[in-house]
Design a protein around this motif. Structure first.
Motif, PDB file in Angstrom:
ATOM      1  N   GLN A  13       0.639  -1.031  -0.078  1.00 29.49           N
ATOM      2  CA  GLN A  13      -0.013   0.060  -0.048  1.00 29.49           C
ATOM      3  C   GLN A  13       1.068   1.206  -0.009  1.00 29.49           C
ATOM      4  N   THR A  14       2.002   1.255   0.533  1.00 31.54           N
ATOM      5  CA  THR A  14       2.768   2.377   0.578  1.00 31.54           C
ATOM      6  C   THR A  14       3.714   2.622  -0.622  1.00 31.54           C
ATOM      7  N   ASP A  15       4.024   1.407  -1.271  1.00 33.57           N
ATOM      8  CA  ASP A  15       4.751   1.606  -2.659  1.00 33.57           C
ATOM      9  C   ASP A  15       3.801   2.224  -3.895  1.00 33.57           C
ATOM     10  N   GLU A  16       2.544   2.198  -4.026  1.00 31.42           N
ATOM     11  CA  GLU A  16       1.637   2.558  -4.834  1.00 31.42           C
ATOM     12  C   GLU A  16       1.668   4.229  -4.863  1.00 31.42           C
ATOM     13  N   PRO A  17       1.951   4.527  -6.186  1.00 31.62           N
ATOM     14  CA  PRO A  17       2.070   5.995  -6.574  1.00 31.62           C
ATOM     15  C   PRO A  17       0.728   6.650  -6.578  1.00 31.62           C
ATOM     16  N   GLN A  18       0.721   7.792  -5.979  1.00 27.06           N
ATOM     17  CA  GLN A  18      -0.584   8.578  -5.675  1.00 27.06           C
ATOM     18  C   GLN A  18      -0.433   9.861  -6.387  1.00 27.06           C
ATOM     19  N   GLY A  19      -1.522  10.234  -7.067  1.00 29.14           N
ATOM     20  CA  GLY A  19      -1.611  11.418  -7.674  1.00 29.14           C
ATOM     21  C   GLY A  19      -0.887  11.763  -8.992  1.00 29.14           C
ATOM     22  N   GLU A  21       2.141  11.342  -9.240  1.00 36.67           N
ATOM     23  CA  GLU A  21       3.209  10.219  -9.603  1.00 36.67           C
ATOM     24  C   GLU A  21       2.816   9.000 -10.442  1.00 36.67           C
ATOM     25  N   LEU A  22       1.321   9.173 -10.487  1.00 33.64           N
ATOM     26  CA  LEU A  22       0.781   7.907 -11.396  1.00 33.64           C
ATOM     27  C   LEU A  22       1.274   8.057 -12.884  1.00 33.64           C
TER      28      LEU A  22
END
Length: 192
Positions: A13-19, A21-22
């Protein structure tokens, strides 16, 4: 759930890019992509670009040569056309001169033939008049001779004396003919 699995789920859950960063790739992807692009660009710049430039330069020189040849051919065609038009104008001018000279020559020939015909007609008329005059005089002489002989014979018979003397005979004939001409003149004036 074991602790291990929970750690994986939390890590995932912490490695997934958000906003935003996608849309941005990872740093190592940008680095290796840049290296590949630089290698491809270097190969393209060193090997392919010079060949393409040579081919394009060759085509450009061929096109320019073709254009130059076309311009030279067009210039020659224009010069040939101008020369042909000049020759045609000269030929027309010469033809007009020849026609004019032929007309003038024809007119001169016609005038000359008219003069010759007039002279010939005059000569023939004069010859005919002379011939008629000569024939008239010959007829008059012949008539005088015959009339004189007849008049002498007639006068000899009427008078009862011989008119054999030529001087006497000539006087009688001349007097008779003069009287005959006088009577004809009087008769013609009365008719007119």
């Amino acid at each position: 759930m074991p602790a291990h699995s929970r750690a994986v789920v939390v890590a995932a859950q912490t490695d997934e890019p958000q906003g935003i960063e996608l849309f941005l790739p990872a740093g190592y992807d940008l680095f290796w992509s840049s290296v590949v692009i630089v290698i491809i660009a270097a190969v393209f710049y060193k090997m392919i670009l010079p060949r393409m430039n040579a081919v394009l330069d060759e085509r450009a020189s061929l096109i320019e040569g073709g254009i130059a040849k076309a311009e030279a051919a067009q210039k020659q065609a224009d010069e040939a056309l101008a020369q042909q038009q000049e020759l045609l104008a000269e030929a027309r001018s010469d033809a007009a001169k020849v026609r004019e000279e032929a007309r003038a020559e024809g007119t001169a020939i016609i005038k000359e033939l008219k003069v010759k015909a007039s002279e010939e007609a005059e000569r023939i008329s004069e010859t005919a008049h002379r011939q008629i005059e000569a024939e008239r005089q010959a007829a008059a002489v012949s008539l005088r001779t015959e009339v004189g002989a007849l008049a002498t014979d007639l006068a000899s018979k009427i008078v009862g004396e011989s008119l054999e003397d030529s001087a006497r005979q000539s006087r009688v004939v001349d007097r008779f003919l003069d009287e005959l001409e006088a009577s004809q003149t009087v008769a013609s004036t009365k008719e007119a």
